[in-house]
Design a protein around this motif. Structure first.
Motif, short mmCIF file in Angstrom:
data_model
loop_
_atom_site.label_atom_id
_atom_site.label_comp_id
_atom_site.label_asym_id
_atom_site.label_seq_id
_atom_site.Cartn_x
_atom_site.Cartn_y
_atom_site.Cartn_z
N PRO B 142 0.82 -1.21 0.00
CA PRO B 142 0.00 0.00 0.00
C PRO B 142 0.86 1.26 0.00
N VAL B 143 0.40 2.25 -0.78
CA VAL B 143 1.18 3.48 -0.96
C VAL B 143 1.41 4.21 0.36
N PHE B 144 0.37 4.25 1.22
CA PHE B 144 0.53 5.02 2.46
C PHE B 144 1.61 4.41 3.34
N TRP B 145 1.70 3.09 3.30
CA TRP B 145 2.69 2.40 4.13
C TRP B 145 4.11 2.73 3.62
N ILE B 146 4.27 2.66 2.30
CA ILE B 146 5.58 2.99 1.73
C ILE B 146 5.97 4.42 2.08
N GLY B 147 4.99 5.34 1.94
CA GLY B 147 5.25 6.73 2.27
C GLY B 147 5.70 6.90 3.70
N LEU B 148 4.99 6.26 4.61
CA LEU B 148 5.33 6.39 6.03
C LEU B 148 6.71 5.81 6.32
N ILE B 149 6.99 4.64 5.73
CA ILE B 149 8.29 4.01 5.95
C ILE B 149 9.41 4.89 5.39
N MET B 150 9.14 5.53 4.24
CA MET B 150 10.16 6.41 3.66
C MET B 150 10.44 7.59 4.59
N ILE B 151 9.37 8.17 5.12
CA ILE B 151 9.56 9.29 6.05
C ILE B 151 10.34 8.81 7.28
N PHE B 154 14.15 7.96 5.88
CA PHE B 154 15.00 9.01 5.33
C PHE B 154 14.87 10.35 6.07
N SER B 155 13.72 10.59 6.70
CA SER B 155 13.58 11.85 7.41
C SER B 155 13.89 11.71 8.89
N VAL B 156 13.26 10.69 9.51
CA VAL B 156 13.39 10.57 10.96
C VAL B 156 14.74 9.95 11.34
N GLN B 157 15.04 8.76 10.76
CA GLN B 157 16.26 8.06 11.16
C GLN B 157 17.51 8.70 10.57
N LEU B 158 17.52 8.87 9.25
CA LEU B 158 18.73 9.34 8.58
C LEU B 158 18.80 10.86 8.51
N LEU B 177 6.59 26.57 -8.81
CA LEU B 177 7.19 25.26 -9.08
C LEU B 177 8.30 24.95 -8.09
N SER B 178 8.29 23.72 -7.59
CA SER B 178 9.33 23.31 -6.65
C SER B 178 10.56 22.77 -7.37
N ALA B 179 10.30 22.19 -8.54
CA ALA B 179 11.36 21.41 -9.20
C ALA B 179 12.53 22.28 -9.63
N LEU B 180 12.37 23.60 -9.59
CA LEU B 180 13.44 24.45 -10.11
C LEU B 180 14.39 24.95 -9.04
N THR B 181 14.05 24.71 -7.78
CA THR B 181 15.02 25.07 -6.74
C THR B 181 15.57 23.79 -6.12
N LEU B 182 16.77 23.91 -5.58
CA LEU B 182 17.41 22.74 -4.98
C LEU B 182 16.59 22.25 -3.78
N ASP B 183 16.13 23.22 -2.99
CA ASP B 183 15.35 22.87 -1.81
C ASP B 183 14.02 22.23 -2.23
N GLY B 184 13.41 22.82 -3.26
CA GLY B 184 12.14 22.28 -3.74
C GLY B 184 12.30 20.86 -4.24
N LEU B 185 13.36 20.66 -4.98
CA LEU B 185 13.65 19.33 -5.53
C LEU B 185 13.84 18.33 -4.40
N HIS B 186 14.53 18.79 -3.39
CA HIS B 186 14.79 17.99 -2.21
C HIS B 186 13.48 17.52 -1.57
N HIS B 187 12.50 18.45 -1.55
CA HIS B 187 11.20 18.12 -0.99
C HIS B 187 10.39 17.22 -1.92
N LEU B 188 10.66 17.36 -3.21
CA LEU B 188 9.84 16.68 -4.22
C LEU B 188 10.16 15.18 -4.34
N VAL B 189 11.43 14.84 -4.12
CA VAL B 189 11.89 13.49 -4.45
C VAL B 189 11.07 12.39 -3.79
N MET B 190 10.92 12.47 -2.47
CA MET B 190 10.25 11.36 -1.78
C MET B 190 8.78 11.19 -2.17
#
Lengths: 324, 325
Positions: B142-151, B154-158, B177-190
């Motif tokens: 399930p997508v929500f589970w993958i999302g939570l595990i990713m957070i 990559f966010s909480v542990q690492l 648009l987020s994709a054009l800034t480094l910070d935005g891209l950083h937020h977009l990836v996950m």
């Protein structure tokens, strides 16, 4: 005369982790400039495999394990992959059986011809177009300019085969291997394609290997005939000699299985039994179990023996002329 | 072609009409939004007044025809909570969702195609099996589970990735648009990766299956027999045949990705239309919910049409309108 293509003792096997199946066991044949060699045999006798072994397009797990393929004396089997690619289509071309399947359904004829041209020569789009039009014109395609824009499904079977032939001829190859190119066509179209290929090859001095199971087709077109059985050439020689006086019992059987005029009402002769599977070939002559002339000696494998300067046969007891 | 498009547009109108009925009546039988957003001091007189103001006192069928006539004029009604037209709310939020969905699509193709091609070319290797196992997992979890595990990972542990929001955005022709800034891209990836997983799995499986079929086709053998370079065979002769089913399926799937980015947007607090929908459902903002659903239906219809047109461009054997040659 030096032959254009000389295949010597070619062995091709399917090599799998737990099993190796020897599909070709010593195929030897040669074809001269401008000559048409008919390669005849039943399904599974290895004729198509011979074609793909020559231009090294065997799909895994098939592999040439022994032998030589000499093109003008140069060993094709020892070439590097890029050199080999450069040979395909330029010096050894192929025509396949089913014209419905040989042209890419989603590419225009022009794209397919341009790709084939550019595979071996640097050229502009316009130049490729000119060459393609000339090639299509040569194989008798009306209004070639507009046909270039077509997709394969917009052409008839005969037209498609003509396009395939035009592509095969683009680089004036030394040898063309034609794998049953008329089998899938109507009889009337068959005749057209046959004489087209025959004339084109004669005019250019292209050597042609015509693979077929249809003796009637090959009788009309070939200069020489090689008969294959269970992965070996069993008889080779000039087409008229071979058809008039076959020396190998299998060749005799093949000829007798063709319905002929003047034999109406008679029972058609058949070769008893069927070709053995490649995994269970008999030790000696592989035709012996089906052969009415088989004797004790046939438990050993006969070599190719020359009957005269041009003919040889793989049989201990070749049929004498006139016998059956 | 023109005939085909007209036919499809007419069909689409019927579909839309049926959808308005289903959506409008469906949403109007749940709860009473007035109770949710009326202030606690509001007495019965105040409530009656608000209900009358919103037109909720009239019979449902009458409300529906008011809604329908407004719809024909391009007006989907005002949001109860925001007081501005629902459609402009959607379009305000849509760029964020589109950005997310397009990035997800790009990832699905960017990873899925090469992986599928590789798996198709070397079907019996361990890596190929791993790729297929990955696609199975990506499709099934399930997508929500993958999302939570990713957070969690990559966010909480690492602590490598930000867990929520869009980050810095750049204004391009009035859209952020987020994709054009480094910070935005950083937020977009996950979030984009999470959203892309199902599409990626589909692309991998379709590509592999297609490869197994196409590379054994006679026309590929013929291309090889003509000495055409492997690279050219792969990128044109094989790829064009391969893309036909992929485009079809992805076109359908893409509508779903935009429409149901709801889950991913909620998990990553991505301020797109999906997040908006969840909020709107929370406060029973009927016009907004209805407007969103109508918008989604409209989008599906348009996407289907586009897929059909694209399909006919890719596969010359398909002629739209049925007049086969």
């Amino acid at each position: 005369m030096t032959s254009v293509l000389n295949v010597k003792d070619l062995h091709t096997s399917f090599v799998m982790p737990d099993l190796t199946i020897a599909a070709l066991q010593g195929v030897s044949l040669s074809v001269d400039k401008g000559e048409i060699l008919g390669l005849v045999g039943e399904s599974g006798s290895g004729k198509t495999l011979t074609g793909f072994s020559i231009n090294r397009l065997l799909s895994a797990p098939g592999r040439v394990v022994q032998g030589e393929v000499l093109l003008h004396g140069q060993d094709v089997l020892s070439l590097g992959e890029e050199d080999m690619r450069h040979l395909r289509g330029r010096r050894i071309a192929m025509i396949f059986q089913d014209p419905m399947m040989t042209l890419n359904p989603v590419l225009r004829i022009e794209t397919q011809m341009r790709d084939a041209l550019r595979a071996h020569e640097k050229m502009s789009k316009a130049m490729a177009r000119t060459r393609a039009i000339a090639a299509l014109d040569e194989v008798g395609i009306p209004a070639p300019e507009s046909r270039l824009r077509s997709y394969p499904h917009e052409l008839s079977g005969g037209m498609r085969q003509r396009v395939a032939i035009a592509i095969a001829l683009l680089h004036q190859p030394d040898v063309i291997i034609a794998d049953e190119p008329t089998t899938a066509l109507d009889v009337t179209i068959q005749g057209q394609i046959l004489s087209l290929v025959q004339n084109l090859c004669r005019d250019r001095g292209t050597a042609l290997i015509w693979i077929t199971h249809d003796l009637a087709v090959v009788a009309g077109i070939a200069d020489r005939l090689a008969v294959m059985y269970a992965g070996r050439v069993v008889e080779i020689g000039p087409v008229d000699d071979l058809l008039d006086a076959p020396a190998h019992p299998y060749t005799r059987g093949l000829i007798d299985s063709v319905p002929a005029r003047g034999q109406r009402g008679q029972r058609l002769k058949q070769i008893p039994g069927r070709m053995p599977a490649l995994t269970e070939l008999p030790v000696g002559c592989s035709f012996a179990p089906r052969c009415e002339h088989a004797k004790a000696a046939c438990a050993a494998l006969p070599d190719m023996t020359a009957l005269d300067a041009e003919r040889s046969v793989r049989c201990f007891y070749p049929l004498a002329e006139g016998s059956a | 072609m023109a005939e085909f498009i007209i036919k499809r547009v007419l069909q689409a109108m019927v579909v839309l009409l049926i959808m308005t009925v289903l959506v409008f009546f469906g949403v109007n039988v749940i709860g009473n939004p007035v109770y949710i957003f009326a202030s606690s001091e509001c007495d019965q007189a105040c409530l009656t007044k608000t209900i009358a103001e919103l037109g909720l006192d009239r019979p449902l069928w009458e409300q529906y025809f008011v809604f329908l006539s407004n719809l024909l004029q391009g007006d989907l009604g005002n949001s109860f909570t925001h007081g501005i037209p629902a459609l402009s709310l959607i379009f305000e939020r849509l760029p964020a969702t589109l950005e997310l969905a397009i990035c997800a699509l790009a990832m699905a193709l960017g990873f899925g195609l090469p992986l599928g091609i590789w798996a198709g070319l070397h079907p019996d290797t361990i890596i190929s099996r791993c790729i297929m196992a990955f696609s199975m997992i990506a499709f099934s979890l399930p997508v929500f589970w993958i999302g939570l595990i990713m957070i969690l990972t990559f966010s909480v542990q690492l602590g490598w990735m930000p867990a929520v929001g869009r980050g810095d955005t750049v204004d391009v022709f009035g859209t952020e648009l987020s994709a054009l800034t480094l910070d935005g891209l950083h937020h977009l990836v996950m979030p984009a990766f999470t959203l892309s997983l199902i599409m990626m799995a589909i692309v991998i499986r379709l590509t592999r299956a297609g490869m197994r079929e196409v590379i054994f086709a006679d026309y590929i053998k013929f291309a090889r027999a003509n000495g055409i370079r492997e690279r050219r065979i792969l990128t044109t002769h094989v790829m064009k045949n391969l893309l036909i089913p992929i485009v079809t399926v992805l076109g359908m799937e893409f509508g779903g990705v935009i429409a149901f980015a709801v889950v991913v947007e909620s998990i990553f607090s991505w301020p797109g239309v999906g997040k908006m929908l969840i909020d709107a459902i929370g406060v029973l903002d009927r016009p907004l919910i209805v407007a969103y659903l109508i918008f989604v239906v409209f989008m599906f219809v348009v996407l289907n049409l586009l897929v059909d047109i694209l399909y006919s461009l890719l596969d010359p054997r398909v002629r739209l309108g049925g007049n086969q040659t």
